[in-house]
Design a protein around this motif. Structure first.
Motif, PDB file in Angstrom:
ATOM      1  N   ALA A  93      67.824 111.073  81.272  1.00 26.08           N
ATOM      2  CA  ALA A  93      67.732 109.908  80.001  1.00 26.08           C
ATOM      3  C   ALA A  93      68.370 110.470  78.733  1.00 26.08           C
ATOM      4  O   ALA A  93      68.722 109.716  77.879  1.00 26.08           O
ATOM      5  CB  ALA A  93      66.341 109.822  79.801  1.00 26.08           C
ATOM      6  N   ASP A  94      68.633 111.909  78.810  1.00 25.45           N
ATOM      7  CA  ASP A  94      69.344 112.513  77.607  1.00 25.45           C
ATOM      8  C   ASP A  94      70.593 111.545  77.182  1.00 25.45           C
ATOM      9  O   ASP A  94      71.130 111.586  76.205  1.00 25.45           O
ATOM     10  CB  ASP A  94      69.713 113.957  77.901  1.00 25.45           C
ATOM     11  N   LEU A  95      71.378 111.210  78.268  1.00 19.68           N
ATOM     12  CA  LEU A  95      72.674 110.687  78.267  1.00 19.68           C
ATOM     13  C   LEU A  95      72.806 109.162  77.545  1.00 19.68           C
ATOM     14  O   LEU A  95      73.355 108.779  76.506  1.00 19.68           O
ATOM     15  CB  LEU A  95      73.634 110.577  79.507  1.00 19.68           C
ATOM     16  N   ALA A 115      81.718 116.273  86.007  1.00 17.97           N
ATOM     17  CA  ALA A 115      82.615 115.248  85.783  1.00 17.97           C
ATOM     18  C   ALA A 115      81.876 114.078  85.410  1.00 17.97           C
ATOM     19  O   ALA A 115      82.202 112.971  84.609  1.00 17.97           O
ATOM     20  CB  ALA A 115      83.631 115.410  86.840  1.00 17.97           C
ATOM     21  N   ALA A 116      80.964 113.857  86.094  1.00 23.37           N
ATOM     22  CA  ALA A 116      80.121 112.395  86.215  1.00 23.37           C
ATOM     23  C   ALA A 116      79.621 112.267  84.780  1.00 23.37           C
ATOM     24  O   ALA A 116      79.374 111.236  84.038  1.00 23.37           O
ATOM     25  CB  ALA A 116      79.273 112.316  87.053  1.00 23.37           C
ATOM     26  N   THR A 117      78.912 113.593  84.487  1.00 24.58           N
ATOM     27  CA  THR A 117      78.110 113.653  83.018  1.00 24.58           C
ATOM     28  C   THR A 117      79.104 113.220  81.750  1.00 24.58           C
ATOM     29  O   THR A 117      78.753 112.233  80.986  1.00 24.58           O
ATOM     30  CB  THR A 117      77.606 115.116  82.908  1.00 24.58           C
ATOM     31  N   LEU A 118      80.383 113.794  81.952  1.00 28.27           N
ATOM     32  CA  LEU A 118      81.316 113.547  80.876  1.00 28.27           C
ATOM     33  C   LEU A 118      81.712 112.096  81.015  1.00 28.27           C
ATOM     34  O   LEU A 118      82.057 111.477  79.809  1.00 28.27           O
ATOM     35  CB  LEU A 118      82.594 114.540  80.986  1.00 28.27           C
ATOM     36  N   GLU A 119      81.724 111.423  82.037  1.00 28.06           N
ATOM     37  CA  GLU A 119      82.101 110.118  82.292  1.00 28.06           C
ATOM     38  C   GLU A 119      81.209 109.075  81.604  1.00 28.06           C
ATOM     39  O   GLU A 119      81.320 108.266  80.862  1.00 28.06           O
ATOM     40  CB  GLU A 119      82.435 109.564  83.591  1.00 28.06           C
ATOM     41  N   VAL A 120      79.846 109.527  81.783  1.00 31.81           N
ATOM     42  CA  VAL A 120      78.764 108.684  81.158  1.00 31.81           C
ATOM     43  C   VAL A 120      78.657 108.804  79.651  1.00 31.81           C
ATOM     44  O   VAL A 120      78.403 107.955  78.920  1.00 31.81           O
ATOM     45  CB  VAL A 120      77.509 108.957  81.745  1.00 31.81           C
ATOM     46  N   LEU A 121      78.987 110.103  79.187  1.00 32.06           N
ATOM     47  CA  LEU A 121      78.948 110.192  77.795  1.00 32.06           C
ATOM     48  C   LEU A 121      80.164 109.301  77.269  1.00 32.06           C
ATOM     49  O   LEU A 121      79.954 108.635  76.166  1.00 32.06           O
ATOM     50  CB  LEU A 121      79.249 111.720  77.314  1.00 32.06           C
ATOM     51  N   GLU A 122      81.347 109.253  77.774  1.00 27.98           N
ATOM     52  CA  GLU A 122      82.566 108.575  77.397  1.00 27.98           C
ATOM     53  C   GLU A 122      81.946 106.745  77.288  1.00 27.98           C
ATOM     54  O   GLU A 122      82.292 106.211  76.271  1.00 27.98           O
ATOM     55  CB  GLU A 122      83.598 108.721  78.314  1.00 27.98           C
ATOM     56  N   THR A 123      81.412 106.535  78.648  1.00 29.97           N
ATOM     57  CA  THR A 123      80.969 105.126  78.584  1.00 29.97           C
ATOM     58  C   THR A 123      79.928 104.732  77.575  1.00 29.97           C
ATOM     59  O   THR A 123      80.048 103.678  76.820  1.00 29.97           O
ATOM     60  CB  THR A 123      80.167 104.987  79.813  1.00 29.97           C
ATOM     61  N   ASN A 124      79.282 105.748  77.013  1.00 27.14           N
ATOM     62  CA  ASN A 124      78.160 105.490  75.910  1.00 27.14           C
ATOM     63  C   ASN A 124      78.904 105.622  74.577  1.00 27.14           C
ATOM     64  O   ASN A 124      78.073 105.937  73.638  1.00 27.14           O
ATOM     65  CB  ASN A 124      77.068 106.323  76.266  1.00 27.14           C
ATOM     66  N   VAL A 176      74.221 113.841  84.892  1.00 30.79           N
ATOM     67  CA  VAL A 176      74.209 113.365  86.153  1.00 30.79           C
ATOM     68  C   VAL A 176      73.906 114.291  87.209  1.00 30.79           C
ATOM     69  O   VAL A 176      74.774 115.406  87.329  1.00 30.79           O
ATOM     70  CB  VAL A 176      75.451 112.700  86.391  1.00 30.79           C
ATOM     71  N   HIS A 177      73.049 114.032  88.175  1.00 29.32           N
ATOM     72  CA  HIS A 177      72.556 115.035  89.148  1.00 29.32           C
ATOM     73  C   HIS A 177      73.650 114.844  90.093  1.00 29.32           C
ATOM     74  O   HIS A 177      74.197 113.529  90.656  1.00 29.32           O
ATOM     75  CB  HIS A 177      71.183 114.966  89.592  1.00 29.32           C
ATOM     76  N   LEU A 178      74.080 115.787  91.038  1.00 26.61           N
ATOM     77  CA  LEU A 178      74.978 115.733  92.239  1.00 26.61           C
ATOM     78  C   LEU A 178      74.057 114.764  93.184  1.00 26.61           C
ATOM     79  O   LEU A 178      72.816 114.752  93.514  1.00 26.61           O
ATOM     80  CB  LEU A 178      74.920 117.023  93.238  1.00 26.61           C
TER      81      LEU A 178
END
Length: 304
Positions: free
Chosen positions: A144-146, A168-177, A132-134
């Motif tokens: 799209a990797d996520l 932080a947002a990247t880790l949240e998206v991974l959790e969501t997926n 996730v970009h700032l």
């Protein structure tokens, strides 16, 4: 009727898969877009050797003349690494157009993961994951990797994500997926050139066998991938003060030149490579080599 070409597997990769032997997927965008000519071919050979030395078969992936190739031949590898090769950068959304139009391109984490899974390869070693970009809350700029990791059952071994991203947002998206994030011999999520991003990993494993055990168990319950985060080797980590200065200068460069979207990473990497006098290139090479070795060790365990 219009038909599209099937996956083209090298004889070595095909034989390994049919025999139940370990195979590790390798991307081609690192070679064609991430490293300078000459060094890219040296790194390509080094990565394939590292996989072989660990007991697995390497499968470098690209699309050539509209044909998805799983396991590049020496000549094809030279073509991908050649100066002025002019290969497109292909994420998953780009595979259909590239194949349908007979184009040639290098595969990113997203497209490599998808092609590897389609070929029956379950482990992929790479450098860093997109994220996730700032400012994504207004730009919607999310790699799209996520999304691919959320639906493709591939193990991706990488050194986390670059510190320019919203970690932080990247880790949240991974959790969501529903993507398990494992730290290899670390409790901290790595930030590519740095061993720690300041964020913890949800789970830790200390051996390739433990990682393989988690992967086997996860595949019983979900179709999503697994992220195995392997920090850059201690001796290759960038000095944090140097890293932070380069990052601040790089972010200013992006703002000054109004760089957005898929152009952010290559521009930032080029800035790091140039401004660090090659230190970041060395770190990049060493972390990728460490990741593909670990990927091969996990693949060997999964094949037992």
């Amino acid at each position: 009727m219009i038909t599209t070409p099937p996956l083209s597997l090298s004889a070595e990769v095909s034989d390994a898969l049919h025999g139940g032997h370990p195979v590790v997927a390798l991307e081609s965008t690192l070679l064609s877009h991430g490293l300078p000519p000459g060094r890219n071919l040296e790194v390509a050979h080094r990565l394939e050797r590292a996989v072989r030395d660990a007991g697995a078969v390497p499968a470098t992936i690209a699309v050539l003349d509209g044909r998805p190739v799983i396991g590049l031949s020496p000549a094809e590898l030279e073509r991908v690494c050649a100066p002025g090769a002019g290969l497109d950068k292909l994420s998953l959304r780009d595979l259909g157009p590239a194949v349908g139009l007979g184009r040639s391109g290098a595969t990113t984490v997203a497209s490599t993961s998808a092609l590897a899974a389609a070929a029956g390869i379950g482990v992929f070693g790479t450098g860093g994951l997109g994220g996730v970009h700032l400012g994504a809350e207004t730009s919607w700029d999310v790699s799209a990797d996520l999304g691919v990791l959320g639906k493709v059952a591939t193990v991706v071994v990488c050194s986390g994500v670059k510190s320019v991203l919203d970690i932080a947002a990247t880790l949240e998206v991974l959790e969501t997926n529903s993507v398990p994030v494992l730290g290899f011999r670390t409790d901290d999520f790595p930030a590519f050139y740095l061993r720690s991003s300041g964020f913890p990993v949800p789970w830790r494993v200390d051996t390739a066998a433990q990682a393989a055990g988690v992967v086997r168990a996860h595949r019983r319950f979900a179709d999503s991938g697994v992220l195995l985060a392997n920090p850059v080797p201690v001796e290759s980590e960038m000095d944090k003060e140097v890293h932070d200065r380069l990052l601040a200068d790089g972010l200013e460069l992006l703002r000054a030149n109004d760089v957005h979207g898929s152009d952010v990473t290559p521009v930032l990497l080029e800035h790091f490579h140039t401004a660090s006098g090659g230190l970041s290139l060395d770190a990049n090479e060493e972390l990728v080599a460490a990741n593909v070795r670990l990927a091969a060790e996990v693949a060997v365990e999964l094949a037992r």
